[in-house]
Design an enzyme around this catalytic site. Structure first.
Site, PDB file in Angstrom:
ATOM      1  N   ASP A  22      27.610  64.763  44.922  1.00  0.00           N
ATOM      2  CA  ASP A  22      27.075  65.789  43.692  1.00  0.00           C
ATOM      3  C   ASP A  22      26.736  65.018  42.736  1.00  0.00           C
ATOM      4  O   ASP A  22      27.883  64.483  42.198  1.00  0.00           O
ATOM      5  CB  ASP A  22      28.433  66.343  43.885  1.00  0.00           C
ATOM      6  N   TYR A  81      18.554  78.104  33.259  1.00  0.00           N
ATOM      7  CA  TYR A  81      17.581  76.604  33.437  1.00  0.00           C
ATOM      8  C   TYR A  81      16.458  76.183  32.551  1.00  0.00           C
ATOM      9  O   TYR A  81      16.723  74.604  32.534  1.00  0.00           O
ATOM     10  CB  TYR A  81      16.525  77.611  34.850  1.00  0.00           C
TER      11      TYR A  81
END
Ligand code: NDP
Length: 247
Positions: free
Chosen positions: A63, A155
């Protein structure tokens, strides 16, 4: 072959743009490690395709938003490959909501993977690149980081952050044989955009002069250009691959 003898890691190499980048680097001769989060089967398929081309490949599960996990991946990979020449920070997610509806968890998750992830992966490989006086780092940003977008404050902020990180690092590392660049795709046909409703898609196409979404392979070719000797004089750039959406 432009990348013979080079080793590369593509984060988020199991699907979409990362998959296309991993295959394109291997086609040019590089040995390529494929990072992924949970799509092990897809990542294995990419690694298998790379081996069929006669290159080495490794699965590099981690991750990227988790520093200790990323550090562990880097240690394993450096043992297996011996060194890393090319790092493509591609892994990314979106979690779209208008700002009023966006909760803190969604903000943190996108920033943790898209922005902290680029810090984490670059941090764990950079000393080795500096020591070998050679490195090519490419960060996948987005046109959304350049122009912003409705429902994508998290984002857009993450990608604009990566773009600024890219330029700062390019300045710091220019004298050490390491170039740092960004590639900023526009709308590219992958799972990430597959959920865009037909109406919104049509509206977007109306704003794209080339009248289509791009392909993952078109982004991959830009990455190959930057990391091969063709791109040796490029650092601190953000190369737009967006069909003219932003000009
Ligand atoms: P996809 O959703 O198709 O693939 C995302 C990839 O990132 C997968 O390989 C996924 O792994 C990996 N990933 C997600 N989270 C993590 C994590 N925490 N750690 C490691 N890997 C992770 O995305 P795209 O191919 O569309 O996008 C790739 C990059 O390009 C992203 O950074 C995106 O923001 C950017 N981009 C995409 C555009 C588009 O239109 N598609 C436009 C502009 C930029 P797994 O398979 O295991 O989940």
């Amino acid at each position: 072959m432009k990348l013979k003898g080079r080793t590369a890691l593509v984060t988020g190499g199991s699907r979409g743009i990362g998959r296309a980048i991993a295959l394109a680097l291997a086609e040019e001769g590089a040995d390529v490690a494929v990072n992924f989060l949970s799509s092990e089967r897809a990542a294995k398929e990419v690694a298998e395709q790379i081996r069929k081309m006669g290159r080495q490949s490794r699965l590099a599960q981690a991750d990227v938003g988790d520093y200790p996990d990323t550090f562990r991946m880097a240690q394993d990979l450096l043992k297996e490959f011996g060194h890393l020449d090319i790092l493509v920070n591609n892994a990314g997610i979106n979690s779209d909501k208008t700002f009023v509806k966006m909760d803190h968890a969604s903000w943190r998750k996108v920033l943790a993977i898209n922005l902290d992830g680029v810090f984490n992966c670059t941090k764990v490989f950079i000393d080795q690149m500096i020591n070998q006086n050679y490195g090519r780092v490419v960060n996948i940003t987005s046109v959304i980081g350049q122009i912003g977008n409705f429902g994508q404050a998290n984002y857009a902020a993450s990608k604009a952050g990566v773009a600024a990180f890219t330029k700062s690092l390019a300045k710091e590392l220019a004298g050490k044989g390491v170039t740092v660049n960004a590639v900023a795709p526009g709308f590219i046909e992958t799972e990430m955009v597959s959920g865009i409703p037909e109406k919104v898609r049509d509206k977007l196409l109306g704003q794209i002069p080339l009248k289509r979404f791009g392909t993952a392979e078109e982004v991959a070719r830009a990455v190959v250009y930057i990391v091969s000797s063709d791109g040796d004089y490029i650092t601190g750039a953000e190369l737009s691959i967006n069909g003219g959406l932003l000009m």
